[in-house]
Design a protein around this motif. Structure first.
Motif: not given
Length: 232
Positions: A180-184
């Motif tokens: 979720d962090s990387a995608r965001s």
């Protein structure tokens, strides 16, 4: 998943998660959590290990205290958690399958960074003991100015330090929190290791059981090698 977004592409930089991706430390976190629960005479709630995976240790301490109905023990449990984990990692710094080979190959051609929810000294010491620290130009951890995963801060900062746009960088992750962090932050995402339960892992572009996956290594030996030497 959209595997072609990885396998038909050459990244300009790679940003690795540390725990459970580069270093085989998720088992240490699990062991540390269990030791803390026992230390305080508490029983871990069902499914807590999956819930805690990839979570910043301060948030994990809070979750442990709240999940057992002991919010007043948050600070004590958090402190104990980090102490137990530190001791376990120092005694057994092991890399995940395929991680060392991929890092060493990629470091010859691309800028590399680490984006982690762990304390800086913990990340640096575990990578150093594994002989990998020198391959990374930047180690980015959550702190005063960077929010922990699943916020995008650490990945966005790592891509910037590598001198590339987020969309030109690849994140390598093992947890839904990290994905979720990387995608965001706008990075493409490679997932590695045991696939998490639920639909959260569907946000990766490609999932492999280990970083030594033959198709992944074939990609690394062609697409990464096309990049030439790393730039500063």
């Amino acid at each position: 998943m959209t595997a072609h977004r990885i396998l038909d592409w050459s990244p300009a930089a790679i940003v690795f998660d540390c725990d459970g991706t580069l270093m085989d430390t998720e088992r240490h976190w699990q062991d540390a959590r269990n030791r803390v629960f026992r230390e305080f005479g508490l029983k871990p709630p069902a499914g807590f290990a999956e819930r805690a995976k990839g979570v910043h240790y301060t948030e994990c301490g809070s979750l442990m205290a709240e999940a057992t109905g002991k919010p007043d023990l948050t600070d004590d449990m958090t402190h104990s958690l980090l102490q137990h984990f530190t001791a376990l990692v120092a005694a057994d710094p092991v890399t995940m399958p395929g991680a060392a080979a991929l890092v060493r190959l990629a470091a010859r051609h691309l800028p590399l960074a680490v984006a982690s929810n762990c304390p800086l000294d913990m990340v640096e010491s575990s990578l150093d003991r594994a002989g990998l620290l020198g391959h990374f130009g930047h180690i980015v951890v959550a702190g005063d100015t960077l929010r922990p995963k699943p916020h995008p801060d650490v990945y966005a900062a790592a891509a910037d330090l590598c001198g590339v746009r987020p969309q030109d960088a690849l994140a390598v992750e093992d947890s839904v929190t990290g994905i979720d962090s990387a995608r965001s932050a706008g990075l493409r995402v490679l997932g590695a290791g045991p696939r998490p339960a639920g639909r959260g892992a569907d946000r990766v572009d490609l999932w492999v059981s280990t970083l030594g996956d033959p198709e992944l290594m074939a990609w690394a030996n062609t697409r990464i090698a096309m990049a030439g030497p790393p730039h500063e």
